[in-house]
Scaffold this motif. Structure first.
Motif, PDB file in Angstrom:
ATOM      1  N   SER A  61     -67.475 -18.341  19.249  1.00 50.21           N
ATOM      2  CA  SER A  61     -67.517 -17.445  20.221  1.00 50.21           C
ATOM      3  C   SER A  61     -66.784 -17.983  21.487  1.00 50.21           C
ATOM      4  N   HIS A  62     -66.067 -19.131  21.355  1.00 48.72           N
ATOM      5  CA  HIS A  62     -65.637 -19.683  22.475  1.00 48.72           C
ATOM      6  C   HIS A  62     -64.341 -20.245  22.325  1.00 48.72           C
ATOM      7  N   SER A  63     -63.414 -20.699  23.357  1.00 48.27           N
ATOM      8  CA  SER A  63     -62.303 -21.148  23.198  1.00 48.27           C
ATOM      9  C   SER A  63     -62.477 -22.525  22.756  1.00 48.27           C
ATOM     10  N   PRO A  64     -61.428 -23.241  21.973  1.00 48.50           N
ATOM     11  CA  PRO A  64     -61.651 -24.648  21.486  1.00 48.50           C
ATOM     12  C   PRO A  64     -61.429 -25.772  22.706  1.00 48.50           C
ATOM     13  N   ALA A  65     -61.671 -26.931  22.221  1.00 45.62           N
ATOM     14  CA  ALA A  65     -61.613 -28.164  23.176  1.00 45.62           C
ATOM     15  C   ALA A  65     -61.065 -29.257  22.418  1.00 45.62           C
ATOM     16  N   VAL A  66     -60.097 -29.897  22.685  1.00 44.58           N
ATOM     17  CA  VAL A  66     -59.282 -30.766  22.105  1.00 44.58           C
ATOM     18  C   VAL A  66     -59.504 -32.465  22.729  1.00 44.58           C
ATOM     19  N   ALA A  67     -60.166 -33.420  21.922  1.00 35.87           N
ATOM     20  CA  ALA A  67     -60.013 -34.643  22.357  1.00 35.87           C
ATOM     21  C   ALA A  67     -60.102 -35.836  21.370  1.00 35.87           C
ATOM     22  N   HIS A  68     -59.562 -36.875  21.435  1.00 26.82           N
ATOM     23  CA  HIS A  68     -59.972 -37.859  20.329  1.00 26.82           C
ATOM     24  C   HIS A  68     -59.628 -37.658  19.168  1.00 26.82           C
ATOM     25  N   GLY A  69     -58.577 -36.641  18.958  1.00 29.64           N
ATOM     26  CA  GLY A  69     -57.878 -36.417  17.723  1.00 29.64           C
ATOM     27  C   GLY A  69     -58.772 -35.340  16.991  1.00 29.64           C
ATOM     28  N   THR A  70     -59.660 -34.474  17.823  1.00 28.87           N
ATOM     29  CA  THR A  70     -60.756 -33.835  17.101  1.00 28.87           C
ATOM     30  C   THR A  70     -60.912 -32.380  17.937  1.00 28.87           C
ATOM     31  N   VAL A  71     -60.991 -31.276  17.356  1.00 31.53           N
ATOM     32  CA  VAL A  71     -60.911 -30.064  17.883  1.00 31.53           C
ATOM     33  C   VAL A  71     -62.541 -29.640  17.829  1.00 31.53           C
ATOM     34  N   TYR A  72     -63.019 -29.289  18.995  1.00 29.43           N
ATOM     35  CA  TYR A  72     -64.607 -28.867  18.974  1.00 29.43           C
ATOM     36  C   TYR A  72     -64.435 -27.328  19.180  1.00 29.43           C
ATOM     37  N   VAL A  73     -65.153 -26.604  18.479  1.00 32.80           N
ATOM     38  CA  VAL A  73     -65.114 -25.157  18.657  1.00 32.80           C
ATOM     39  C   VAL A  73     -66.637 -24.686  18.394  1.00 32.80           C
ATOM     40  N   HIS A  74     -67.240 -23.747  19.115  1.00 29.18           N
ATOM     41  CA  HIS A  74     -68.611 -23.458  19.462  1.00 29.18           C
ATOM     42  C   HIS A  74     -68.816 -22.012  19.173  1.00 29.18           C
ATOM     43  N   GLY A  75     -69.923 -21.941  18.260  1.00 31.57           N
ATOM     44  CA  GLY A  75     -70.443 -20.598  18.010  1.00 31.57           C
ATOM     45  C   GLY A  75     -71.828 -20.903  18.067  1.00 31.57           C
ATOM     46  N   ARG A  76     -72.538 -20.571  16.797  1.00 32.10           N
ATOM     47  CA  ARG A  76     -73.953 -21.002  16.723  1.00 32.10           C
ATOM     48  C   ARG A  76     -74.117 -22.286  16.266  1.00 32.10           C
ATOM     49  N   GLU A  77     -73.140 -22.800  15.954  1.00 25.19           N
ATOM     50  CA  GLU A  77     -73.036 -24.339  15.652  1.00 25.19           C
ATOM     51  C   GLU A  77     -71.822 -24.802  16.408  1.00 25.19           C
ATOM     52  N   LEU A  78     -71.788 -26.085  16.651  1.00 26.04           N
ATOM     53  CA  LEU A  78     -70.711 -26.812  17.291  1.00 26.04           C
ATOM     54  C   LEU A  78     -70.199 -27.560  16.216  1.00 26.04           C
ATOM     55  N   TYR A  79     -68.836 -27.068  16.113  1.00 24.01           N
ATOM     56  CA  TYR A  79     -67.991 -27.928  14.864  1.00 24.01           C
ATOM     57  C   TYR A  79     -66.918 -28.956  15.481  1.00 24.01           C
ATOM     58  N   ALA A  80     -66.897 -30.049  14.850  1.00 23.90           N
ATOM     59  CA  ALA A  80     -65.861 -30.855  15.189  1.00 23.90           C
ATOM     60  C   ALA A  80     -64.816 -31.207  13.879  1.00 23.90           C
ATOM     61  N   VAL A  81     -63.475 -30.627  14.092  1.00 22.75           N
ATOM     62  CA  VAL A  81     -62.712 -30.496  13.130  1.00 22.75           C
ATOM     63  C   VAL A  81     -61.430 -31.556  13.347  1.00 22.75           C
ATOM     64  N   ASN A  82     -61.092 -32.094  12.157  1.00 25.80           N
ATOM     65  CA  ASN A  82     -60.037 -33.162  12.442  1.00 25.80           C
ATOM     66  C   ASN A  82     -58.662 -32.526  12.925  1.00 25.80           C
ATOM     67  N   ALA A  83     -58.207 -32.724  14.079  1.00 23.98           N
ATOM     68  CA  ALA A  83     -56.951 -32.091  14.749  1.00 23.98           C
ATOM     69  C   ALA A  83     -55.724 -32.262  13.917  1.00 23.98           C
ATOM     70  N   ASP A  84     -55.580 -33.356  13.055  1.00 31.60           N
ATOM     71  CA  ASP A  84     -54.488 -33.525  12.041  1.00 31.60           C
ATOM     72  C   ASP A  84     -54.408 -32.551  10.805  1.00 31.60           C
ATOM     73  N   ASN A  85     -55.400 -32.249  10.058  1.00 35.36           N
ATOM     74  CA  ASN A  85     -55.618 -31.656   9.017  1.00 35.36           C
ATOM     75  C   ASN A  85     -56.567 -30.415   8.796  1.00 35.36           C
ATOM     76  N   GLY A  86     -57.264 -30.294  10.149  1.00 31.29           N
ATOM     77  CA  GLY A  86     -58.301 -29.018   9.990  1.00 31.29           C
ATOM     78  C   GLY A  86     -59.490 -29.349   8.984  1.00 31.29           C
ATOM     79  N   LYS A  87     -59.949 -30.406   8.669  1.00 33.77           N
ATOM     80  CA  LYS A  87     -61.139 -30.809   7.896  1.00 33.77           C
ATOM     81  C   LYS A  87     -62.227 -30.904   8.876  1.00 33.77           C
ATOM     82  N   ARG A  88     -63.245 -30.386   8.597  1.00 38.68           N
ATOM     83  CA  ARG A  88     -64.611 -30.647   9.250  1.00 38.68           C
ATOM     84  C   ARG A  88     -65.083 -32.139   9.406  1.00 38.68           C
TER      85      ARG A  88
END
Length: 732
Positions: free
Chosen positions: A579-606
């Motif tokens: 539902s929202h724009s992602p945030a990036v820090a510590h080599g991780t992408v954080y994206v928010h919907g009904r869950e907050l996901y932390a995704v590896n910025a290098d390979n896209g793995k949760r």
């Protein structure tokens, strides 16, 4: 701090110059004061540099990048004028001495103090690297020791000097003994080069000498490239320093790993918490090296210093000798009070005078009663400010005539868009309008603005515009329709994002979303990437990658796109809507919907995910090892590494405002018509501001002032009184 001399400026931009702080590679540094009394360090560029067009162009780019650095352990860029005469840059003033002066005067730092210093400096480098900058001149004199932790200054500027064309052939800008081998030999310098410099700085702090000795610049540079560092006196607990000084950049530790290693040495998992631990354990400040006070102007311009009244000495029998006073270590090892409590406790203590002995009471009983009264008064004061929080008033407001966007602050101007179809430029000192830009299309409803140099970029439902920041005149436009069915929409268009010479804008048409990369100077399309159907979230650019959300009929997708070529690097598909724009820090992408996901910025793995509420909430913000996001009616904070809950703060209505973190505070708005300032580490309320209507925009912080916009027509409910307002509030 030196007296001003003949030839020194008395006014630079909107800052009154009161003293000379010293000199740097760029020119002289002065202490300046804004109209509100805010202290800043004003760096005035040398005349021979300022006259070089190549330097000014590079200087403007470096300032634009440096202004995006928001780390707690950096001295924030608050204002600049690369086109001024002379060109200048203002950063937050940091009261304290440099690491170089501290070590030269008081000797090497203890091991625990160096570990705390390492955690803070590594986090500062992470914040600098996050926006694509390399410091290139990290050295002891560019590290200031403030009472609440170290600060890194002058990041990014050395590259502007080196690229000016005024340096001699083969000349390298940097400091012998603190430059990496690749910088000395003229090879490309990346983040690993700053890691080498960090190792040299920490070795200097721990041993009192440079790890590559002294002598001529040529001799010191030769040892840095070809000989091992002299670390014979380095404490065993600082093994990370040895790895930082590896000759091969690939063998040096990454900055996030250094943050973790130094923080864990102090029993914590992130640098800011580690610094809190260090403060509590008297690890910091390291010896008599800091002064936790605002800078004083030269003695000639000062009024006599006030002294606090002392209670009269009682003339009664003093009784038994008092117990020995506790040691400094015992006193300072108590947990530090939050800033608001400290300020008001001190104020209460100053206004309290112990009563004289009452008839029939011994001095001891009188002092006991007085002490109990003081404790109760201080407890009530602390409760009022920690639990209730102070309610602050704005210093000015500006009516936007419709729902106000998230404001953008640059070079003394606040840029805010309104649902009435206008983009406004507002003077931050007075709150007066400088100009208004009204897009020619009927799409209206401009997005939040992005500013780079002398250009403001703003999008509507149909186009993206480049506007002259000084005059409000249009430079170019690009067709970027976001609502292909021609219907009305209360969803604000996606704001543009500017990095270097490229503008990234998410078109998000209903026929199929398209991320466009445009030339910032001309508006010409460089590449486009199809993201799916409706895509109305702002892209996030970090480390040469654009992270953007796309949506098909069933699921949301997080794409990682090469910022130069537009080619997809990876794609992550979530189980629900993002539902929202992602945030990036510590080599991780954080994206928010009904869950907050932390995704590896290098390979896209949760990495992990946590439940994040039934409603949309807000975009996440990652800072200092914590991810902040709105969830239903609360602002939540979770550990950035593990996803474990740190704290949550409940408001009286929904939270859609993306939080902003600055100087140990997190700021956000709520549908309960308030903006909150919380302690970023604990979630405790510090103060609030009452607005005229809902606050869904993200606040902005600049030069000691908080800016935010409130809702108004047509987003505000029918029959209500909200007009849409931009607020400016002094930060205590």
């Amino acid at each position: 701090m030196e007296q001003l001399e003949a030839g020194d400026p008395r006014q630079v931009g909107r800052y009154r110059i009161t003293a000379r702080l010293g000199a740097g590679g760029m020119g002289r540094v002065y202490l300046g004061r804004s109209a509100s009394g805010r202290a800043v360090a004003v760096k005035v560029v040398r005349a021979e540099l300022a006259e070089d067009p190549g330097f000014r162009a590079r200087f403007a780019l470096e300032i634009e990048a440096a202004s995006r650095v928001t780390g707690f352990f950096t001295a924030a860029v608050v204002d600049a004028d690369p086109e001024g005469s002379p060109a200048w840059l203002a950063t937050a003033y940091v009261p304290g001495t440099s690491l170089e002066d501290a070590v030269r005067t008081h000797g090497a730092l203890p091991q625990l103090s160096v570990q705390a210093l390492g955690a803070g400096l590594a986090e500062a480098l992470e914040a600098i690297h996050r926006v694509g900058l390399i410091h290139r001149d990290l050295k002891p004199s560019n590290v200031l020791l403030a009472a609440d932790g170290p600060r890194v200054i002058d990041f990014g500027i050395s590259k502007a000097v080196e690229a000016s064309g005024l340096t001699r052939t083969g000349m390298v800008i940097g400091t012998p003994g603190f430059m990496s081998p690749e910088q000395v030999t003229g090879k490309p310098v990346g983040p690993a080069g700053d890691v080498f410099s960090l190792g040299a700085v920490l070795a200097f702090a721990a041993t009192g000498t440079s790890p590559f000795g002294t002598g001529s610049a040529h001799a010191v540079n030769f040892r840095a490239v070809y000989e091992e560092a002299d670390l014979g006196r380095l404490p065993s607990g600082l093994a990370a320093v040895r790895r930082c000084l590896a000759k091969d950049p690939g063998e040096r530790p990454a900055v996030p790993a250094l943050i973790m290693e130094f923080a864990q040495a102090l029993g914590e998992t992130d640098a800011q918490t580690a610094m809190t631990h260090a403060l509590a354990a008297t690890v910091w400040p390291p010896g008599p090296t800091t002064r936790s006070r605002e800078p004083r102007e030269p003695r000639e311009s000062q009024e006599p210093l006030a002294t606090e009244p002392r209670p009269p000495e009682p003339k009664t029998d003093p009784g038994p000798a008092p117990a020995p006073a506790p040691t400094a270590r015992a006193v300072s090892s108590a947990q530090p009070k939050p800033a608001a409590a400290r300020t008001n406790v001190r104020a209460a203590a100053r206004t309290y005078t112990p009563p004289g002995p009452a008839p029939g009471l011994s001095r001891r009983k009188t002092l006991l009663i007085g002490g109990l009264v003081l404790i109760i008064a201080l407890a009530l004061t602390a409760w009022w400010f920690l639990v209730r929080g102070e309610v602050r008033s704005p210093k000015w407001t500006f009516a936007t005539g419709g729902s106000a966007s998230s404001p953008t602050i640059a070079a003394g101007t606040a840029y805010v868009s309104s649902y009435n179809g206008s983009l406004y430029a507002v003077d931050v000192a007075t709150g007066n309008k400088r100009w208004a830009f009204n897009p020619v299309d009927n799409g209206g409803r401009p997005s939040s603005a992005a500013v780079s140099g002398n250009t403001v970029y703003v999008a509507t439902e149909e186009k993206i515009y480049a506007v002259d920041a000084r005059t409000g005149k249009q430079k170019w436009e690009f067709d970027n329709a976001t609502n292909s069915n021609g219907g009305e929409s209360l969803v604000r268009p996606t704001p543009p994002v500017v990095r270097g010479s490229t503008v990234y804008i998410n078109g998000g048409t209903l026929r199929g979303g398209e991320l466009n990369a445009l030339d910032a100077a001309t508006g010409k399309k460089r590449w486009a990437f199809r993201t799916g159907s409706l895509s109305t979230h702002t892209p996030t650019v970090s480390g040469g990658t654009v992270y953007v959300i796309g949506q098909d009929q069933a699921r949301s997708h997080l794409f990682a796109i090469d910022a130069e070529s537009g080619r997809k690097r990876w794609e992550y598909t979530g189980s629900g809507s993002f539902s929202h724009s992602p945030a990036v820090a510590h080599g991780t992408v954080y994206v928010h919907g009904r869950e907050l996901y932390a995704v590896n910025a290098d390979n896209g793995k949760r990495k992990w995910s946590v439940k994040a509420g039934e409603y949309t909430g807000s975009s996440p913000t990652a800072a200092n090892g914590i991810v902040y996001f709105g969830m239903d009616d609360s602002l939540c904070a979770v550990d950035a590494i593990t996803g474990e809950k740190r704290w949550s703060f409940k408001t009286d209505n929904s939270v859609h405002s993306k939080p902003t973190v600055a100087d140990g505070r997190v700021y956000f708005g709520s549908q309960d018509k308030r903006v909150y300032a919380l302690d970023a580490a604990t979630g405790e309320r510090r103060w609030t501001v009452e607005a005229d209507s809902y606050v869904s925009s993200s606040p902005a912080v600049a030069d000691g002032t908080l800016y935010f916009g409130s809702e108004g027509p047509p987003a505000f409910p029918a029959g209500s009184t909200g007009e849409g307002t931009l607020y400016a509030v002094d930060i205590p």
